[in-house]
Design a protein around this motif. Structure first.
Motif, mmCIF file in Angstrom:
data_model
loop_
_atom_site.group_PDB
_atom_site.id
_atom_site.type_symbol
_atom_site.label_atom_id
_atom_site.label_comp_id
_atom_site.label_asym_id
_atom_site.label_seq_id
_atom_site.Cartn_x
_atom_site.Cartn_y
_atom_site.Cartn_z
ATOM 1 N N TYR A 214 -34.170 24.431 -25.498
ATOM 2 C CA TYR A 214 -35.109 25.497 -25.120
ATOM 3 C C TYR A 214 -34.685 26.827 -25.733
ATOM 4 C CZ TYR A 214 -37.324 29.071 -22.244
ATOM 5 O OH TYR A 214 -38.017 30.175 -21.818
ATOM 6 N N TYR A 215 -33.401 27.154 -25.663
ATOM 7 C CA TYR A 215 -32.934 28.420 -26.226
ATOM 8 C C TYR A 215 -33.150 28.458 -27.738
ATOM 9 C CZ TYR A 215 -30.555 29.021 -21.731
ATOM 10 O OH TYR A 215 -30.274 29.152 -20.406
ATOM 11 N N GLN A 216 -32.845 27.373 -28.409
ATOM 12 C CA GLN A 216 -33.006 27.344 -29.859
ATOM 13 C C GLN A 216 -34.477 27.360 -30.261
ATOM 14 O OE1 GLN A 216 -30.835 23.891 -31.083
ATOM 15 N NE2 GLN A 216 -28.831 24.739 -30.527
ATOM 16 N N GLU A 217 -35.314 26.627 -29.534
ATOM 17 C CA GLU A 217 -36.735 26.579 -29.852
ATOM 18 C C GLU A 217 -37.391 27.934 -29.631
ATOM 19 O OE1 GLU A 217 -39.130 24.081 -27.373
ATOM 20 O OE2 GLU A 217 -40.348 23.445 -29.064
ATOM 21 N N GLU A 218 -37.014 28.620 -28.574
ATOM 22 C CA GLU A 218 -37.553 29.946 -28.322
ATOM 23 C C GLU A 218 -37.162 30.915 -29.425
ATOM 24 O OE1 GLU A 218 -39.377 31.568 -25.774
ATOM 25 O OE2 GLU A 218 -40.076 29.522 -25.508
ATOM 26 N N LYS A 219 -35.958 30.789 -29.907
ATOM 27 C CA LYS A 219 -35.487 31.687 -30.972
ATOM 28 C C LYS A 219 -36.262 31.434 -32.264
ATOM 29 C CE LYS A 219 -31.142 32.338 -31.070
ATOM 30 N NZ LYS A 219 -29.680 32.151 -31.285
ATOM 31 N N PHE A 232 -29.335 35.499 -23.596
ATOM 32 C CA PHE A 232 -27.886 35.292 -23.545
ATOM 33 C C PHE A 232 -27.376 35.350 -22.108
ATOM 34 C CE2 PHE A 232 -23.557 37.121 -23.748
ATOM 35 C CZ PHE A 232 -22.923 36.073 -24.389
ATOM 36 N N MET A 233 -27.894 36.290 -21.323
ATOM 37 C CA MET A 233 -27.477 36.380 -19.920
ATOM 38 C C MET A 233 -27.952 35.177 -19.122
ATOM 39 S SD MET A 233 -25.632 38.979 -19.952
ATOM 40 C CE MET A 233 -25.319 38.991 -18.177
ATOM 41 N N MET A 234 -29.142 34.671 -19.461
ATOM 42 C CA MET A 234 -29.625 33.449 -18.799
ATOM 43 C C MET A 234 -28.704 32.274 -19.111
ATOM 44 S SD MET A 234 -33.728 33.796 -19.468
ATOM 45 C CE MET A 234 -33.997 32.098 -18.987
ATOM 46 N N ALA A 235 -28.268 32.187 -20.372
ATOM 47 C CA ALA A 235 -27.380 31.089 -20.747
ATOM 48 C C ALA A 235 -26.037 31.196 -20.039
ATOM 49 C CB ALA A 235 -27.184 31.074 -22.263
ATOM 50 N N LEU A 236 -25.511 32.421 -19.951
ATOM 51 C CA LEU A 236 -24.246 32.607 -19.240
ATOM 52 C C LEU A 236 -24.392 32.280 -17.758
ATOM 53 C CD1 LEU A 236 -22.806 35.895 -20.814
ATOM 54 C CD2 LEU A 236 -22.187 33.531 -21.315
ATOM 55 N N HIS A 237 -25.531 32.668 -17.182
ATOM 56 C CA HIS A 237 -25.750 32.350 -15.766
ATOM 57 C C HIS A 237 -25.848 30.843 -15.554
ATOM 58 C CE1 HIS A 237 -26.917 32.917 -11.638
ATOM 59 N NE2 HIS A 237 -28.108 32.351 -11.829
ATOM 60 N N SER A 238 -26.488 30.153 -16.499
ATOM 61 C CA SER A 238 -26.570 28.689 -16.381
ATOM 62 C C SER A 238 -25.181 28.064 -16.484
ATOM 63 C CB SER A 238 -27.486 28.124 -17.464
ATOM 64 O OG SER A 238 -26.926 28.333 -18.758
ATOM 65 N N PHE A 239 -24.313 28.636 -17.336
ATOM 66 C CA PHE A 239 -22.949 28.113 -17.415
ATOM 67 C C PHE A 239 -22.221 28.274 -16.080
ATOM 68 C CE2 PHE A 239 -18.410 28.792 -18.086
ATOM 69 C CZ PHE A 239 -18.063 27.661 -18.803
ATOM 70 N N ASP A 240 -22.407 29.410 -15.438
ATOM 71 C CA ASP A 240 -21.777 29.619 -14.125
ATOM 72 C C ASP A 240 -22.247 28.569 -13.118
ATOM 73 O OD1 ASP A 240 -20.449 31.790 -15.165
ATOM 74 O OD2 ASP A 240 -21.963 33.236 -14.490
ATOM 75 N N MET A 241 -23.531 28.249 -13.162
ATOM 76 C CA MET A 241 -24.050 27.243 -12.222
ATOM 77 C C MET A 241 -23.495 25.858 -12.542
ATOM 78 S SD MET A 241 -27.991 28.361 -11.435
ATOM 79 C CE MET A 241 -28.512 28.581 -13.122
ATOM 80 N N PHE A 242 -23.414 25.518 -13.810
ATOM 81 C CA PHE A 242 -22.821 24.227 -14.180
ATOM 82 C C PHE A 242 -21.360 24.165 -13.745
ATOM 83 C CE2 PHE A 242 -26.279 23.865 -17.443
ATOM 84 C CZ PHE A 242 -26.784 22.669 -16.998
ATOM 85 N N GLU A 243 -20.635 25.248 -13.957
ATOM 86 C CA GLU A 243 -19.226 25.270 -13.575
ATOM 87 C C GLU A 243 -19.054 25.117 -12.065
ATOM 88 O OE1 GLU A 243 -15.344 27.963 -14.771
ATOM 89 O OE2 GLU A 243 -17.217 28.979 -14.258
ATOM 90 N N GLU A 244 -19.907 25.778 -11.294
ATOM 91 C CA GLU A 244 -19.839 25.649 -9.830
ATOM 92 C C GLU A 244 -20.171 24.228 -9.393
ATOM 93 O OE1 GLU A 244 -21.804 27.665 -5.827
ATOM 94 O OE2 GLU A 244 -22.455 28.291 -7.825
ATOM 95 N N CYS A 245 -21.144 23.613 -10.068
ATOM 96 C CA CYS A 245 -21.503 22.225 -9.736
ATOM 97 C C CYS A 245 -20.336 21.288 -9.994
ATOM 98 C CB CYS A 245 -22.728 21.820 -10.559
ATOM 99 S SG CYS A 245 -23.165 20.075 -10.410
ATOM 100 N N LEU A 270 -17.095 22.673 -21.887
ATOM 101 C CA LEU A 270 -16.521 23.388 -23.022
ATOM 102 C C LEU A 270 -17.460 23.360 -24.224
ATOM 103 C CD1 LEU A 270 -14.113 24.866 -24.284
ATOM 104 C CD2 LEU A 270 -13.120 22.645 -24.806
ATOM 105 N N LYS A 271 -18.045 22.228 -24.513
ATOM 106 C CA LYS A 271 -18.977 22.145 -25.640
ATOM 107 C C LYS A 271 -20.213 23.003 -25.395
ATOM 108 C CE LYS A 271 -17.505 17.493 -27.021
ATOM 109 N NZ LYS A 271 -17.907 16.073 -27.162
ATOM 110 N N TYR A 272 -20.664 23.033 -24.151
ATOM 111 C CA TYR A 272 -21.817 23.878 -23.821
ATOM 112 C C TYR A 272 -21.474 25.355 -24.014
ATOM 113 C CZ TYR A 272 -25.748 25.741 -21.105
ATOM 114 O OH TYR A 272 -26.871 26.425 -20.708
ATOM 115 N N ALA A 273 -20.267 25.739 -23.609
ATOM 116 C CA ALA A 273 -19.842 27.134 -23.762
ATOM 117 C C ALA A 273 -19.747 27.522 -25.234
ATOM 118 C CB ALA A 273 -18.494 27.335 -23.072
ATOM 119 N N LEU A 274 -19.254 26.620 -26.082
ATOM 120 C CA LEU A 274 -19.132 26.938 -27.504
ATOM 121 C C LEU A 274 -20.495 27.055 -28.181
ATOM 122 C CD1 LEU A 274 -16.133 24.664 -28.531
ATOM 123 C CD2 LEU A 274 -16.157 27.151 -28.405
ATOM 124 N N LYS A 275 -21.516 26.386 -27.634
ATOM 125 C CA LYS A 275 -22.845 26.452 -28.242
ATOM 126 C C LYS A 275 -23.599 27.699 -27.805
ATOM 127 C CE LYS A 275 -23.402 21.495 -28.990
ATOM 128 N NZ LYS A 275 -24.175 20.270 -28.641
#
Length: 915
Positions: A214-219, A232-245, A270-275
């Protein structure tokens, strides 16, 4: 008896429904028929608009949905549609789960068969979710508040691993990305409630792939720059939710979660964070830290559990206390640690948990991570270079599997106060050289190098044994070659830091044993030689010559500047002009006074005119006294020193930049001597060549020192002589193979011809020894060739100055060498006619010396040798390939003589030769 009464006829078959209805083609209908989904939704679906007018959009209150009236089938809404599909989904899912629990045989074969049947039927269950996603009018709010909670509630309550995994995957695949962004927190909230057999990593990975898409297609579609960093902030927020899960999954499963799941979940994060943020090291640091803490917690819980059951009473083995890392777990951890190396490089060394996580890997897997680290550094450019010694120590800790075998102790940390390093001491025959370099006898303990505690490599019982496995041997050489390349990457602007890095590198390389350091230690020596040239340029630089014309030019420039300032003030009042001129004159006068004060203070500080090399003991004290005496007559100019009162104004002034580094050339030579002493027992021929290289570099330092500092001591000349002595000792003791001896003598001749600072006595001793070595070779032809080659040492002619008065020349010794070669060639020609080639080669030497004017070589010698060669060729019968090559060589020499006879400058001299 009367017959029994007749039974009544059977009732007619039911027309409305049947227990096992038949299809039109014959046969029973499937157990899960989706035919109700074709007819029933027509009663509850929204009434289609047939009018040509534009339909009005009705507002649906989701909080209080209208009830369905069976008497009016055309008043249904989208809410009725998704309610019906959800009910159908729940019922079908429950029936689907019951298949696994049908009565009957409980064998494994029956269970596997039912599992296959369930896999075949799961598409029917998932089709309900597909139809839900296709309903028009379903908004993200409606999906998140009404549809998704009911589905997730069913997923969590069914407690069937296959149903939970399949339904979660269907939710991810069928619904739009926008819905997932709005409901990501709700979706991830059910993951900790899933059964332990459900692969949560696959579910999270699939969701991450959807969001990344979705992020790449929108770009790509919008082609807009995210100026406010909203995405970018949405992606970082999603990472926080994945990490909490993931953290909640750890807490829910506790000790039952295997290490492989912990590692793979964090690897997915980790792979998600690098992307989403390739250059955000904080996210990578968090993933590494959480994984290290989770594995550490599992290990501590295992220890506590074993202690509680009394398994390790009196202490258990190290193996019993470690985590049970399966092959999958170690491979996943190896991949996880290798992922950030490409993007971060040496920044991973700043993570304390990276090393802790690396400790969970077996030695072989750590070796693969080390290979990835070395590759990233070699091809990483300046961005991935080592910055300081501390970082290099951490790097070699990670590269330990490439540097030594498992179980070998690591070397001690580098001590910054000891610039000489802990490279070990020398063998007994290096005592004279080390005394010249200022090393005390206490530092030359034989046991410290070859049997002491500081030399870990000497403790290896045997060299590395590959058991005849060629692939392992090739892999080993490739790995050690990469480590050798790594040494050349170690560079820094400060030469003192480079010296410390090389000391650390040698310390770690030495600990791996002779099989390794024969490949990896020579690059350290060559890197130190490169550093020696850098330090030489700083310690003994080219002088900066300041002439009278340059001084006057600077004064003219200053006058032009003052004049331009005065001209810029034209048009002002006369009084103002006079005041500005007075101020300029006063400013100039004050600058001259400041210059005089600066020169006086510089003389008091005691700056020196030049940086002379110092020696140990009394010589060092004498040099210090000379420097203190001369410092009184010196002044400092722009960081350089010059005589305060030149003899005449016309004479140019030489300025010498001050040398302020703590590591000078002599310390680097000590480092080189220790390094080769380590290498010599394992590879004598290589150590011999390195001794010659260092001797030649030291002689160049001595030559530069004498050129610019005529009153300096001949310290470096003595050091070069001692290095050559060590090379001769290695030749005598270690080199015995014929071809190796020929290569060694050839190298000695080349090095001695390049040296220019030896006095006559020392030079004669060296070249005489070399000639003796050539005369003692095993094969006579080799003796002949090497003796003639050594004749070059007795008549030195350099290209830059053929009439150099300081060059060593002994014409009689040259003649003796050539005559000795002729005697050996004559003896060889009796055994084989092909040895006539030796006479031709000797003729080449005679013509060379005759051409450069050696008085001992006359035209009679050349003419007589030509006649002798002609006689040998006439006596040869059949011609071979060797004889043909010899005739061609001989013909070229004769052509050269004839050419010289035709030239103006040499025809008179070469005209005397009879050929």
């Amino acid at each position: 008896t009367s017959p029994p009464p007749e039974l009544p006829p059977p009732p007619p078959p039911a027309t409305e429904s049947a227990l096992f209805p038949e299809t039109e083609a014959g046969g029973d209908a499937p157990l899960f028929s989706d035919s109700p989904l074709v007819e029933e939704p027509k009663k509850v679906a929204p009434t289609p608009q047939t009018s040509s007018k534009k339909p009005e959009v009705a507002t649906v209150d989701v909080s209080d949905p209208p009830k369905y009236d069976p008497n009016n089938p055309r008043d249904g809404t989208v809410i009725d549609s998704y309610n019906f599909i959800l009910n159908n989904l729940l019922e079908m899912n429950r029936l689907w789960i019951r298949i696994q629990h049908l009565p009957g045989d409980k064998t494994k074969e029956t269970k596997r068969r039912r599992e296959r049947e369930r896999n075949d039927l799961r598409i029917l269950v998932g089709s309900n979710l597909n139809r839900l996603s296709q309903l028009e009018g379903v908004t993200a709010h409606m999906y998140g508040s009404k549809i998704l909670p009911r589905i997730l509630e069913e997923v969590a309550s069914c407690r069937d691993p296959l149903a939970q995994a399949y339904l979660m995957d269907c939710i991810i695949q069928v619904f739009p990305d926008e819905f997932h962004l709005e409901t990501l927190e709700v979706f991830l909230g059910v993951c900790p409630k899933l059964r332990e057999k459900v692969n949560v990593r696959t579910i999270l990975n699939n969701m991450m792939e959807r969001l990344l898409h979705y992020y790449q297609e929108e770009k790509l579609v919008n082609d807009e720059e995210d100026t406010n960093d909203v995405k970018f902030m949405m992606a970082l927020h999603s990472f926080d939710m994945f990490e909490e899960c993931v953290q909640r999954v750890y807490e829910a499963r506790g000790l039952n979660i295997p290490p492989k799941d912990v590692i793979r979940l964090q690897g997915c994060l980790l792979k998600y964070a690098l992307k989403i943020a390739p250059h955000n090291s904080d996210l990578i640091r968090r993933c590494i830290s959480v994984c290290a803490r989770a594995l550490g917690t599992l290990q501590e819980q295992k220890k506590a559990s074993m202690m509680g059951h009394g398994i390790v009473l009196g202490g258990g083995t190290k193996k019993s206390m470690e985590l049970d890392m399966e092959t999958i777990a170690t491979t996943a951890l190896e991949d996880m640690l290798s992922v950030p190396l490409d993007s971060m490089g040496l920044q991973v060394l700043d993570m304390p948990d990276f090393g802790a996580l690396l400790a969970f890997l077996p030695w072989e897997n750590r070796r693969k991570v080390a290979v990835s680290m070395v590759k990233s550094m070699i091809g990483g450019g300046d961005a991935k270079k080592v910055k300081d010694v501390t970082e290099l120590e951490q790097l070699f800790t990670i590269l330990a599997p490439l540097l030594r075998d498992e179980g070998m102790a690591a070397p001690a940390m580098y001590d910054a106060n000891d610039h000489a390093g802990q490279g070990g001491s020398l063998i007994s025959r290096t005592a004279n050289l080390m005394g010249t370099l200022g090393i005390t006898p206490s530092a030359m303990d034989h046991d410290e190098l070859f049997g002491g505690s500081n030399n870990i490599g000497g403790m290896m019982p045997n060299p590395q044994n590959f058991g005849g496995d060629v692939e392992k041997l090739v892999q080993f050489r490739e790995e050690q070659t990469m480590v050798a390349k790594l040494v050349h990457v170690l560079n820094h602007e400060d030469t003192d830091v480079v010296y410390q890095m090389l000391t650390v590198a040698r310390k770690h390389i030495q600990s791996g044993g002779s099989t390794r350091f024969t490949i990896t230690l020579p690059p350290v020596v060559f890197a130190a030689l490169s550093l020696l040239r850098r330090v030489q340029a700083s310690e003994f630089p080219e002088p900066i010559v300041v002439t009278k014309e340059k001084k006057e030019a600077k004064k003219e420039e200053s006058k032009d500047v003052d004049g331009s300032e005065a001209e810029s003030k034209e048009g002002e009042e006369e009084k103002t002009e006079c005041e500005s001129e007075n101020e300029a004159a006063a400013k100039k006068e004050s600058q001259e006074k400041d210059g005089e004060a600066t020169s006086t203070s510089a003389g008091e500080d005691g700056t020196t005119e030049k940086s002379n090399p110092t020696t140990e003991g009394d010589s060092e004290q004498k040099e210090d006294e000379k420097q203190r005496d001369s410092a009184k007559e010196v002044e400092e100019v722009d960081g350089c020193s010059k005589p305060s009162q030149p003899l005449a104004d016309e004479e140019p002034t030489q300025l010498f930049p001050k040398f302020t580094k703590s590591v000078n050339c002599r310390k680097i030579l000590v480092f080189l001597q220790k390094s080769i002493a380590i290498l010599a027992p394992a590879n004598p021929e290589l150590a011999f060549k390195l001794y010659l290289e260092i001797a030649m570099a030291t002689d160049q330092i001595a030559s530069s020192t004498i050129t610019h500092f005529p009153n300096s001591s001949p310290e470096f000349t003595s050091i070069a002589y001692d290095f050559l002595t060590q090379a001769f000792l290695v030749y005598e003791d270690e080199i015995s193979e014929s071809h190796a001896q020929i290569r060694a003598i050839t190298s000695i001749v080349g090095v001695l011809l390049s040296c220019q600072t030896f006095d006559r006595t020392d030079y004669e001793a060296l070249i005489t020894k070399t000639a003796q070595y050539s005369a003692k070779l095993l094969k006579k032809p080799d003796q002949c060739r090497m003796v003639c080659l050594c004749s070059r040492l007795f008549y030195v002619v350099r290209k830059d100055d053929a009439n150099d008065a300081n060059a060593y020349r002994n014409p009689q010794r040259v003649l003796e060498c050539l005559q000795r070669g002729l005697k050996i060639a004559d003896a060889c020609s009796m055994s084989s006619s092909s040895n006539v080639q030796l006479f031709v080669e000797i003729l080449d030497y005679y013509v060379y010396y005759y051409g450069i004017g050696n008085p001992a070589i006359t035209d009679k010698f050349v003419s007589g040798l030509i006649a002798l060669i002609n006689e040998h060729f006439d006596s040869i019968g059949s011609s071979t390939a060797t004889i043909a090559e010899t005739r061609a060589h001989y013909g070229q020499i004769l052509d050269q003589i004839k050419k010289k006879k035709m030239e103006e400058g040499s025809k008179e001299r070469f005209g005397l030769i009879v050929c």
